[in-house]
Write an enzyme that holds these catalytic residues in place. Structure first.
Site, PDB file in Angstrom:
ATOM      1  N   GLU A 234     -12.681  -5.641  21.179  1.00  0.00           N
ATOM      2  CA  GLU A 234     -12.458  -4.602  22.194  1.00  0.00           C
ATOM      3  C   GLU A 234     -11.045  -4.037  22.079  1.00  0.00           C
ATOM      4  O   GLU A 234     -10.838  -2.824  22.133  1.00  0.00           O
ATOM      5  CB  GLU A 234     -12.685  -5.194  23.576  1.00  0.00           C
ATOM      6  CG  GLU A 234     -12.331  -4.265  24.726  1.00  0.00           C
ATOM      7  CD  GLU A 234     -11.852  -5.019  25.939  1.00  0.00           C
ATOM      8  OE1 GLU A 234     -10.785  -4.640  26.479  1.00  0.00           O
ATOM      9  OE2 GLU A 234     -12.521  -5.982  26.353  1.00  0.00           O
ATOM     10  N   HIS A 235     -10.047  -4.907  21.877  1.00  0.00           N
ATOM     11  CA  HIS A 235      -8.663  -4.439  21.700  1.00  0.00           C
ATOM     12  C   HIS A 235      -8.529  -3.589  20.443  1.00  0.00           C
ATOM     13  O   HIS A 235      -7.890  -2.529  20.453  1.00  0.00           O
ATOM     14  CB  HIS A 235      -7.721  -5.640  21.591  1.00  0.00           C
ATOM     15  CG  HIS A 235      -7.327  -6.242  22.893  1.00  0.00           C
ATOM     16  ND1 HIS A 235      -6.023  -6.428  23.275  1.00  0.00           N
ATOM     17  CD2 HIS A 235      -8.068  -6.715  23.923  1.00  0.00           C
ATOM     18  CE1 HIS A 235      -5.969  -6.988  24.468  1.00  0.00           C
ATOM     19  NE2 HIS A 235      -7.205  -7.184  24.874  1.00  0.00           N
TER      20      HIS A 235
ATOM     21  N   GLU B  24      -1.707 -12.572  26.565  1.00  0.00           N
ATOM     22  CA  GLU B  24      -2.711 -12.395  27.620  1.00  0.00           C
ATOM     23  C   GLU B  24      -3.273 -13.762  28.040  1.00  0.00           C
ATOM     24  O   GLU B  24      -3.484 -14.021  29.230  1.00  0.00           O
ATOM     25  CB  GLU B  24      -3.836 -11.487  27.123  1.00  0.00           C
ATOM     26  CG  GLU B  24      -4.860 -11.132  28.189  1.00  0.00           C
ATOM     27  CD  GLU B  24      -5.938 -10.182  27.691  1.00  0.00           C
ATOM     28  OE1 GLU B  24      -6.841  -9.861  28.492  1.00  0.00           O
ATOM     29  OE2 GLU B  24      -5.879  -9.756  26.522  1.00  0.00           O
TER      30      GLU B  24
END
Length: 422
Positions: free
Chosen positions: A51-52, A129
């Protein structure tokens, strides 16, 4: 008249639309039935990592800034999200910019470069993160709870992955995962708001040549079943303890899903719920406390979560356990059920007033269950739940032996908490 219209491209890829006559904006989504439970031990975290990387540049738009500039030029906003069972990418913009939004989304999904230098740089971002997430007990305790319930099954894994698997990821890791799961039957394009003309031909041109059957499935859920409650305590110096306590529940398509929803609302939905009233308002044991049911396609869990006073955590856990047991032992008064019904219906109406909210409701059903439920059908299903239904389901789900508890705080004595569940 139906809110949703479902169509299919020549390759089986589904298109779900929800036109809103008053809307001037359009929400464009691409959602896939593929998330972190579709990983294996060697590539944990790859769904989220991918996704990143989809935002880091394509052949046509080589850098992250090029992609951002394209969306900024149409006054739009774009983002993505990864869960355990699905992944989504979206752009919201003015209706007349729909085709540009769709072109950017498809370009990202089909032509991302996964450049080696970008990949190595983003590893640091993901690990930070993780550090932020693991240092936030309010967020992390629910993941601990799911690991307790689902064990080594991918449903019990943290979506972010591990430092080891993220650090070891290569371009081939991404290509293998995407090539395996990003197939037309697993993909739904959603468009809501100001739909515009010629949507299907536009999507056929962008996506009609994709191939693959997408028939593989992830490992089935493996809910831990033991004769005694499950417990995990993570020692962490803090000024507040975070607890997550619950029982296994039903999968998404269970016939009692709406009864379960109202049961969870009575238990812990809103500021007049039983948990909020008993734990916070009457005893001052917690700042936040709520109850929720979370269902997957083949498993579920009904749980309460709270941030509680360190010195009174025993009292807090006891009260939460009592409220669970009361749901099974005593019928919910009819006026309390009506209040919970009104709360659930009202929040649903508020959520589905916008193009984005309306589309997300339909897409969740379409992606995970194969069909989008009409809003009127959903409201009618809530209306059909009775007091007897709620107690029947509570009695089926809630017993002491089924309780599971995850705790984060400055505690060394697991036995202390085991006694509270005995």
């Amino acid at each position: 008249m139906s809110v949703y219209e479902r169509q299919t491209l020549s390759n089986g890829l589904r298109v779900l639309t929800a036109p809103l006559d008053h809307a001037q904006s359009v929400a464009c989504y691409i959602m896939l039935a593929a998330g972190s439970r579709y990983e294996d031990a060697s590539n944990r975290g790859i769904a989220h990592f991918a996704e990143h990387m989809f935002f880091k540049g394509t052949e046509k738009r080589p850098t992250a800034r090029d992609l951002s500039m394209e969306v900024d030029k149409i006054g739009g906003e774009f983002n993505a999200f990864t869960s355990k069972e699905y992944t989504g990418y979206y752009i919201r913009c003015a209706g007349e910019q729909r085709d540009t939004a769709l072109d950017v989304l498809v370009d990202m999904l089909r032509n991302s470069k996964f450049d080696g230098e970008e990949l190595e740089r983003e590893k640091g971002v993901i690990i930070e993160e993780m550090n932020m997430y693991f240092d936030t007990p309010r967020d992390y305790v629910s993941s601990m709870y799911e690991e307790l319930v689902f064990g080594s099954n991918p449903l019990g894994w943290e979506t972010l992955g591990t430092r080891e698997t993220v650090s070891a990821a290569t371009r081939e890791t991404f290509m293998d995962y995407i090539g395996h799961w990003y197939k037309p039957p697993r993909i739904v394009v959603g468009v809501a708001g100001k739909i515009g003309d010629n949507l299907l031909p536009t999507l056929e041109e962008l996506l009609g040549d994709m191939s693959g059957n997408g028939k593989d499935r992830p490992a089935p859920a493996d809910v831990a079943r033991t004769p005694e409650p499950l417990l995990r305590v993570l020692r962490k110096d803090s000024d507040q303890a975070n607890v997550c306590l619950g029982v296994p529940s039903y999968p998404l398509e269970h016939p009692d899903r709406y009864t379960l929803q109202l049961l969870s609302t009575v238990l812990g939905g809103g500021m007049s719920s039983r948990l909020f009233t008993e734990v916070r308002e009457r005893r001052g044991l917690a700042y936040y406390v709520h109850g929720v049911n979370h269902s997957y396609t083949d498993a579920g869990s009904l749980y309460a979560q709270a941030g509680v006073d360190l010195n009174r955590i025993d009292d807090a856990v006891k009260v939460i356990v009592e409220q669970f047991e009361k749901m099974a032992d005593e019928a919910v008064p009819s006026d309390e059920l009506e209040k919970a019904r009104s709360l659930s219906k009202g929040r649903f109406v508020l959520r589905t007033e916008s193009p984005q909210g309306l589309l997300m409701f339909g897409l969740n059903r379409e992606v995970l269950e194969g069909s989008a439920l009409e809003p009127e059908e959903y409201l009618a299903a809530l209306d059909s739940v009775t007091v007897e239904d709620v107690q029947r389901v509570a009695q089926d789900l809630i017993t002491r032996k089924k309780l599971n508890l995850a705790v984060i705080g400055p505690f060394d004595d697991d036995e202390r908490f085991a006694k509270l569940l005995a």
